[in-house]
Design an enzyme around this catalytic site. Structure first.
Site, PDB file in Angstrom:
ATOM      1  N   ASP A 324       0.821  -1.205   0.000  1.00 45.04           N
ATOM      2  CA  ASP A 324       0.000   0.000   0.000  1.00 45.04           C
ATOM      3  C   ASP A 324       0.858   1.260   0.000  1.00 45.04           C
ATOM      4  OD1 ASP A 324      -2.617   1.382   0.441  1.00 45.04           O
ATOM      5  OD2 ASP A 324      -1.640   1.972   2.311  1.00 45.04           O
ATOM      6  N   GLU A 377       1.075  -0.486  -5.120  1.00 47.46           N
ATOM      7  CA  GLU A 377       0.142   0.607  -5.364  1.00 47.46           C
ATOM      8  C   GLU A 377       0.997   1.879  -5.390  1.00 47.46           C
ATOM      9  OE1 GLU A 377      -3.326   3.426  -3.636  1.00 47.46           O
ATOM     10  OE2 GLU A 377      -1.758   2.581  -2.397  1.00 47.46           O
TER      11      GLU A 377
END
Length: 642
Positions: A324, A377
């Site tokens: 993330d 990401e």
């Protein structure tokens, strides 16, 4: 390698799990299995059952372990500091059993600071609302041997990858029981069948690492080695992974090394100093998320995070990690104004320590489990995210294509009458489609915070909304790149996603919603079946425009190519049917219709090509043959030569 040593103290004996080589690797930041050393480990010492405890607290004056086994007495069982300046405190406490609750009481050598901390390496925690760690064993009889032997093919870059992104607490609930969460085992009874029937190859779970605040969706992690106890035990979570694997479905975890919350029992200010985070808030505090940033320059912190990643891959048979907020790690000025950040040694905004950590992380993950995928990401144009470190890359296997997502959703939000003036938003992504190994994400981030659901983003009346959404999904599945769709999108949930309630499953009883899910299922099946649609997702040779210039009619056509296979894709982005629309093709003969988004079984009007068309020797678009097609309104057709 040094032998293990034994020491003793009042109330505690220490049979160390650490060797001198372990300490060397810890100090270098290269230990990738610290979970085997730190934490609470049930064991037998000199014929006595108990638990070996170990924690890293280099600036502590003393550390003791307290729990329900000693009446939470802060002084009953003091751990022992190793004499090697490693900062490791350890000890064996006899009589402690699996299931015991515990914390560490840490007294700092600075500021007269004392605090009760959960175990950073705990493999289980109390149910949220309480914050103690739980002594636990991770023994489990796995039944996924067939999957583990063959998963290299399922996770390969030339394999079809269609990911169903899920938040476990809101996928499905029990309204008849107070709208409670499903447990991991209850999810195992529903989720594998649903995912398999809808044709996805993988699931991606929003963070399951333990987190005190449910509303963070797991992104404010306190337990980096523990699945959240909201839904059950570690073995219950293993059972869910096991059942998914037995249905041939890979499991990807969302994993958050970019920041952590300030909860007192967590990692923040662990031993009275900024141990895991930077002391300077310009480096160590994230203004956007109100959370701390890891100090990637500290060797022990790098080893902690890398060990967490490896732990999930090794202990839980996880098939990939989606890392993330990588952009927030790479840039020192991320979400900061001028003067709120500290440049690197060269005066730049790149976080050199984070870059080195990410390369180390990916090398370690692929070394431990070569047949998994590490997915970033990363929302900027940082180069070579999915290229190997030896070429100067960050070492990820894949990267989310945020540019494709934003441009495509912006385009689809337009009334079709205006789309011809924004044709480039649709076509620009191919210019960079092969610069990284991309995943095309329609994720949870696009259906929260007032952004509306996917179906609500589409313009027009209900018929046009559903036709547009079928077209969007068809375009995504035929565009180069792997696929990701957040739960609820597959059947057109109207409501914006809320973590506090179940998806609206009753909508599947309505024809348009049921038809949309059937369309997604057929897209998944054709995508998996046709190598032309997936085998060369990351190669320029896997894609060729047929006609990119028909902006006036908002139509694009292109070829997807495998080694020996081809699929023709034609998209009509207006609600106007187009008959006898001629498209050049690379070979003669019959081209049969693989998929048509306007078929009545999907909720369409039935415009199509009666199963296929015969190519004519009429040159078009640089090809010697062409086909005359009926293009459905707001529709996509995929054709394949017989």
């Amino acid at each position: 390698m040094a032998s293990e040593h034994t020491v003793a103290s009042a109330g505690v004996q220490a049979s160390s799990r650490f060797t001198e080589y372990d300490i060397y690797l810890l100090k270098q930041g290269n230990h990738v299995r610290l979970y085997e050393k730190f934490g609470a480990h049930p064991t037998v010492h000199e014929g006595t059952e108990g638990v070996y405890f170990a924690v890293w607290a280099p600036n502590a004056e003393s550390v003791s372990v307290m729990g329900d086994f000693n009446g939470w007495d802060k002084a009953a069982h003091r751990l022992l500091a190793r004499g090697d300046q490693s900062g490791v405190w350890e000890g064996f406490v006899p009589g402690v059993r699996i299931g015991a609750l515990y914390k560490y009481h840490v007294a700092s050598r600075y500021h007269d600071f004392r605090v009760d901390k959960a175990d950073p390496y705990a493999v289980r925690f109390e149910a949220p609302g309480r914050t103690a760690s739980v002594v636990w064993s991770l023994d489990y009889a796995w039944g996924d041997a067939d999957w583990m032997r063959s998963r290299h093919a399922a996770n390969a870059r030339n394999a079809p990858t269609s990911i169903y992104e899920i938040h476990l607490g809101s996928w499905r609930r029990k309204p008849e029981e107070g709208d409670r969460f499903l447990t991991y085992r209850e999810l195992a009874d529903w989720l594998p069948d649903y995912v398999a029937e809808t044709g996805y190859t993988h699931v991606e779970l929003l963070p399951v690492t333990e987190h005190p605040f449910y509303g963070s969706w797991g992104y404010q992690t306190t337990g980096y080695f523990a699945p959240t106890s909201r839904y059950g035990t570690p073995q219950d979570f293993m059972y869910l992974v096991d059942r998914l694997h037995q249905r041939g479905i890979g499991v990807i975890l969302d994993w958050v090394p970019s920041h952590f919350p300030s909860d007192e029992h967590g990692l923040a200010y662990f031993d009275g100093t900024h141990l895991y985070e930077h002391a300077d808030p310009r480096m160590g505090f994230h203004p956007e998320w109100n959370s701390y940033i890891f100090n990637y320059g500290r060797a022990e912190v790098r080893a902690f995070l890398t060990s967490s990643a490896v732990f999930w891959l090794n202990q839980y048979h996880i098939d990939g990690l989606r890392v993330d907020a990588v952009a927030s790690m790479l840039y020192l000025d991320y979400a900061r104004k001028h003067g709120e950040w500290i440049p690197n040694a060269y005066g730049g905004k790149e976080n050199l320590d984070a870059i080195a950590f990410l390369r180390h992380l990916n090398e370690a993950a692929y070394r431990e489990q070569p047949d998994i995928q590490m997915i970033a990401e990363e929302s900027t144009a940082w180069p070579m995210v999915s290229r190997p470190p030896y070429l100067g890359g960050l070492g990820f296997g894949m990267k989310w294509n945020m540019g494709w997502m934003h441009d495509t959703l912006d385009y689809f939000a337009l009334d079709p009458v205006y789309r011809k003036f924004h044709h480039d938003r649709l076509t620009f992504s191919i210019w960079y489609a092969f610069s990284e190994n991309y995943v095309l994400p329609l994720s949870h981030d696009e259906v929260v915070y007032g952004k509306g659901s996917l179906i609500a983003k589409m313009p027009g009346d209900d018929w046009r909304k559903f036709a547009n959404l079928r077209l969007l999904f068809g375009y995504m599945y035929s565009h180069p790149g792997k696929k990701l769709m957040f739960m609820g999108g597959e059947f057109g949930q109207w409501r914006e996603w809320s973590h506090e309630s179940s998806l609206d499953w009753h909508l599947l009883e309505q024809p348009l919603h049921g038809g949309l899910r059937r369309w997604v299922g057929d897209l998944n099946r054709v995508y998996r079946r046709e190598p032309a649609l997936h085998a060369r997702d990351f190669e320029q040779e896997g894609f060729a425009w047929v006609d990119v210039h028909d902006w006036e009619q908002s139509v694009v056509s292109f070829l997807r190519k495998g080694r020996d296979e081809e699929v023709l894709v034609v998209c009509n982005f207006t609600p106007v049917p187009r008959e006898n629309y001629r498209v050049g093709v690379p070979r003669d003969g019959y081209w049969y219709e693989l998929l048509n988004s306007d078929a009545e079984i999907y909720g369409g009007a039935g415009f199509g090509n009666l199963g296929g068309v015969e190519a004519s020797p009429l040159p078009a678009h640089g090809h010697y043959h062409s086909v005359a097609l009926t293009l459905p309104p707001l529709g996509i057709v995929l054709l394949k030569p017989a």
